[in-house]
Write a protein that holds these residues in place. Sequence first.
Motif, PDB file in Angstrom:
ATOM      1  N   ARG A 105       0.820  -1.009   0.025  1.00 23.48           N
ATOM      2  CA  ARG A 105      -0.109  -0.071   0.018  1.00 23.48           C
ATOM      3  C   ARG A 105       0.990   1.236   0.174  1.00 23.48           C
ATOM      4  O   ARG A 105       1.834   1.314   0.736  1.00 23.48           O
ATOM      5  CB  ARG A 105      -0.968  -0.093   1.430  1.00 23.48           C
ATOM      6  N   LEU A 120      -5.185  -2.489   9.340  1.00 21.20           N
ATOM      7  CA  LEU A 120      -4.474  -3.335   8.578  1.00 21.20           C
ATOM      8  C   LEU A 120      -4.548  -3.217   6.990  1.00 21.20           C
ATOM      9  O   LEU A 120      -3.824  -3.557   6.365  1.00 21.20           O
ATOM     10  CB  LEU A 120      -4.382  -4.904   9.013  1.00 21.20           C
ATOM     11  N   ALA A 121      -5.732  -2.595   6.868  1.00 19.83           N
ATOM     12  CA  ALA A 121      -6.107  -2.639   5.195  1.00 19.83           C
ATOM     13  C   ALA A 121      -4.940  -1.370   4.588  1.00 19.83           C
ATOM     14  O   ALA A 121      -5.052  -1.409   3.609  1.00 19.83           O
ATOM     15  CB  ALA A 121      -7.320  -2.047   5.069  1.00 19.83           C
ATOM     16  N   TRP A 129       1.896  -6.036   8.977  1.00 17.75           N
ATOM     17  CA  TRP A 129       0.559  -6.342   8.165  1.00 17.75           C
ATOM     18  C   TRP A 129       0.247  -7.894   8.430  1.00 17.75           C
ATOM     19  O   TRP A 129      -0.741  -8.263   8.829  1.00 17.75           O
ATOM     20  CB  TRP A 129       0.800  -5.913   6.679  1.00 17.75           C
ATOM     21  N   ARG A 133      -2.933  -9.503   9.934  1.00 18.60           N
ATOM     22  CA  ARG A 133      -3.795 -10.361   8.903  1.00 18.60           C
ATOM     23  C   ARG A 133      -3.919 -11.607   9.582  1.00 18.60           C
ATOM     24  O   ARG A 133      -4.887 -12.222   9.585  1.00 18.60           O
ATOM     25  CB  ARG A 133      -3.251 -10.405   7.602  1.00 18.60           C
ATOM     26  N   ALA A 305     -14.116  -2.126   9.361  1.00 25.77           N
ATOM     27  CA  ALA A 305     -14.120  -2.523   8.048  1.00 25.77           C
ATOM     28  C   ALA A 305     -15.519  -3.264   7.646  1.00 25.77           C
ATOM     29  O   ALA A 305     -15.736  -2.962   6.325  1.00 25.77           O
ATOM     30  CB  ALA A 305     -12.813  -3.526   7.498  1.00 25.77           C
ATOM     31  N   THR A 309     -19.382  -1.147   4.924  1.00 23.44           N
ATOM     32  CA  THR A 309     -19.203  -2.247   3.589  1.00 23.44           C
ATOM     33  C   THR A 309     -20.668  -2.812   3.730  1.00 23.44           C
ATOM     34  O   THR A 309     -21.380  -2.937   2.534  1.00 23.44           O
ATOM     35  CB  THR A 309     -18.112  -2.942   3.617  1.00 23.44           C
ATOM     36  N   VAL A 374      -9.715  -0.944  -2.901  1.00 21.12           N
ATOM     37  CA  VAL A 374      -8.401  -0.342  -2.033  1.00 21.12           C
ATOM     38  C   VAL A 374      -7.189  -0.288  -2.643  1.00 21.12           C
ATOM     39  O   VAL A 374      -6.937  -1.358  -3.236  1.00 21.12           O
ATOM     40  CB  VAL A 374      -8.259  -0.980  -0.587  1.00 21.12           C
ATOM     41  N   HIS A 376      -3.748  -0.906  -4.283  1.00 25.78           N
ATOM     42  CA  HIS A 376      -2.504  -1.717  -4.137  1.00 25.78           C
ATOM     43  C   HIS A 376      -1.217  -0.671  -4.381  1.00 25.78           C
ATOM     44  O   HIS A 376      -1.410   0.063  -4.895  1.00 25.78           O
ATOM     45  CB  HIS A 376      -2.495  -2.867  -4.899  1.00 25.78           C
ATOM     46  N   SER A 437     -15.844  -7.481  -5.610  1.00 24.90           N
ATOM     47  CA  SER A 437     -16.285  -6.504  -4.567  1.00 24.90           C
ATOM     48  C   SER A 437     -15.079  -6.774  -3.574  1.00 24.90           C
ATOM     49  O   SER A 437     -15.210  -5.899  -2.563  1.00 24.90           O
ATOM     50  CB  SER A 437     -17.716  -6.806  -4.097  1.00 24.90           C
ATOM     51  N   PHE A 438     -14.705  -7.983  -3.060  1.00 24.75           N
ATOM     52  CA  PHE A 438     -14.155  -8.168  -1.918  1.00 24.75           C
ATOM     53  C   PHE A 438     -12.503  -8.141  -2.114  1.00 24.75           C
ATOM     54  O   PHE A 438     -11.779  -8.281  -1.330  1.00 24.75           O
ATOM     55  CB  PHE A 438     -14.189  -9.569  -1.286  1.00 24.75           C
ATOM     56  N   GLY A 439     -12.268  -7.424  -3.383  1.00 27.91           N
ATOM     57  CA  GLY A 439     -10.751  -7.190  -3.798  1.00 27.91           C
ATOM     58  C   GLY A 439      -9.850  -8.166  -4.196  1.00 27.91           C
ATOM     59  O   GLY A 439     -10.359  -9.257  -4.511  1.00 27.91           O
ATOM     60  N   TYR A 440      -8.559  -8.206  -4.204  1.00 32.11           N
ATOM     61  CA  TYR A 440      -7.905  -9.274  -4.882  1.00 32.11           C
ATOM     62  C   TYR A 440      -6.521  -9.608  -4.160  1.00 32.11           C
ATOM     63  O   TYR A 440      -6.063  -8.836  -3.274  1.00 32.11           O
ATOM     64  CB  TYR A 440      -7.400  -8.116  -6.299  1.00 32.11           C
ATOM     65  N   ARG A 443      -4.365  -9.589  -0.631  1.00 29.78           N
ATOM     66  CA  ARG A 443      -5.028  -8.319   0.159  1.00 29.78           C
ATOM     67  C   ARG A 443      -6.406  -8.542   0.120  1.00 29.78           C
ATOM     68  O   ARG A 443      -7.232  -7.796   0.840  1.00 29.78           O
ATOM     69  CB  ARG A 443      -4.784  -7.076  -0.405  1.00 29.78           C
ATOM     70  N   CYS A 445     -10.249  -9.276   0.913  1.00 29.86           N
ATOM     71  CA  CYS A 445     -11.153  -9.148   2.024  1.00 29.86           C
ATOM     72  C   CYS A 445     -11.021 -10.339   3.102  1.00 29.86           C
ATOM     73  O   CYS A 445     -11.790 -11.192   2.505  1.00 29.86           O
ATOM     74  CB  CYS A 445     -12.469  -8.654   1.837  1.00 29.86           C
ATOM     75  N   PRO A 446     -10.597 -10.282   4.372  1.00 29.13           N
ATOM     76  CA  PRO A 446     -10.659 -11.327   5.132  1.00 29.13           C
ATOM     77  C   PRO A 446     -12.034 -11.476   5.798  1.00 29.13           C
ATOM     78  O   PRO A 446     -12.159 -12.565   6.599  1.00 29.13           O
ATOM     79  CB  PRO A 446      -9.604 -11.129   6.125  1.00 29.13           C
TER      80      PRO A 446
END
Length: 532
Positions: A105, A120-121, A129, A133, A305, A309, A374, A376, A437-440, A443, A445-446
């Motif tokens: 990031r 942590l995002a 990180w 995570r 987080a 959302t 978010v 990268h 939608s939950f990102g890539y 990273r 989304c946990p």
Amino acid sequence: MSQITYFALASTFISLIVVFYVRSIAQRRARTLGRPLPPGPKTLPILGNMFNMPRVRPWIVYRDLSHVLGDIIHLHVLGQHIVVLGSAQAIYEYLDKRSANTSDRVQSPMIELSGASFNLAFMPYGQRWRRHRRSLWQYFHREATEGYKTTQQSAAHIFLQELCERPSDLRDIIRLNFASVIMKIGYDIAVQSKDDAYLKIAKDAHEGRAEGMVPGRFLVDFLPFLRHIPPFFPFAASQKLWVKWKAAGDRLKNTPFECAKAKLARGQPTQSIVANSLVRLGKMGISSPEEEEIVKNVGAVAFEAGIDTVLSTMLSVFSGVSLHPEVLAKAHAELDEVVGPHRLPDFSDKDSLVYINAIIKEAMRWHTVLPMGVPHATVADDEFRGYFIPAGTMVLPNTWACMHDPEVYEDPDVFRPERFIRNGKLDPTVQDPTAFSFGYGRRICPGRYFADSALFINVACAIHVFDVTPPLGEDGLPIEVKQGHTDGFISHPEDVRCTIKPRSATAEALLRSHATSARQSSNEGEQVTPDC
Ligand code: HEM
């Protein structure tokens, strides 16, 4: 000084500049190996693309730029390289397949100024990180989230009653629902009313993230010295906001943590993510402030987080359903057939409620919660499709553009859950919005499994018992609602006014009896605790 000395000084100075210039060109050649940067708008000297950086709804501006320049665009602002990925293929190839180099990031001053340092995002890819995570993931991986389903289901039953009694407070009631679940599992704190102090804390902290984390919105992103201008200076409006946001972030991180810790210290029986983590550290004989900080941060990030959302996605469902009576009718027909009028849907119905699942997918697609994901960043110099991508480049996935690509989704602005169904089943050949939608990559989304079950149980239960139709004016006629989406890092549907009423007397009796049982069982489990 003599003229000769002046001449000697001037020629030395010019020679130095020439040497530095030639050396920097040579170094750049050595780094790029002659590979070009991706295409981008024309740059100005020094300022680069400063005036090309969109400040309003960047996802639309970048989508339009991608149509002209292709699905990898490069911008350059005061030394910061920015790459925008404008297609599903480019995002998959770069952020998923090459995630070892694209999971960093960019460390903008806005992370601290908007009060998000604990999150942590926004942490750089590295040991700190990773530890955060890992610590979060042990409580949110797929199997772990099974353990929260009873709490989620009880909260959904209470949600129905709240909605039945105060339908115009939709937004606050959804927030309350999510907060009550996450505060219970995170801290063993009971959040019971929309005026709860913890909800106010989350709301205040959200403002900093929503406003402050849009890349390029604040000049301090490019001119970091601006952060040192004191808030009392004339025209220091941004600085005043930063003071407010930082304080809100600190409250979010510390207040519920101290409450959970105090409960433990008093020897009260308590079960929560924070309490369990602290107990575990105690058993291992670890009492370092650093470890406690991780526990604190993990609790706060789950609260922060998830809340906005999930809220935004739920609002999208209510908005889509209220504006499309044909969708509501189909959903009711499915629920009547699978669940029937004498019970509420539960998690065992999930696979059979194909249309409900399609509504949730369509809500996520139609209204993209994090339209530009978010951001990268690259760790090291890289090559992608023949282009040179320098280390430290900010990589922005245009998730919204992928969700509104007319080549993939016909009439992308129309809310149409049927696009995900073929022969009565979810169609695996249609691009799944949850893959975006939950990102890539590393990273991703946990909280995605937790969010998935929260969305399912609340949407299925709400549609089962309510009619959701357009809002009515004082004359009793439907009011036209504005179908836009708010700007910002996290986007919400703009106008979510709708009419929410029980479908029938049976539905109302059903929801009330389930809410009563849910409240009773949560009070039985609840210890009488002094206020924190
Ligand atoms: C509908 C609900 C949600 C959506 C749409 C969503 C979406 C996202 C997205 C797009 C990212 C960025 C991924 C990337 O960098 O590529 C993210 C990261 C993250 N999300 Fe979620 N999220 C949701 C719910 C949740 C929940 C419920 C939690 C917590 C329990 C959560 C915790 C996180 C965390 C901690 C990160 C940062 C991950 C990292 O940087 O390593 N999210 N989410």
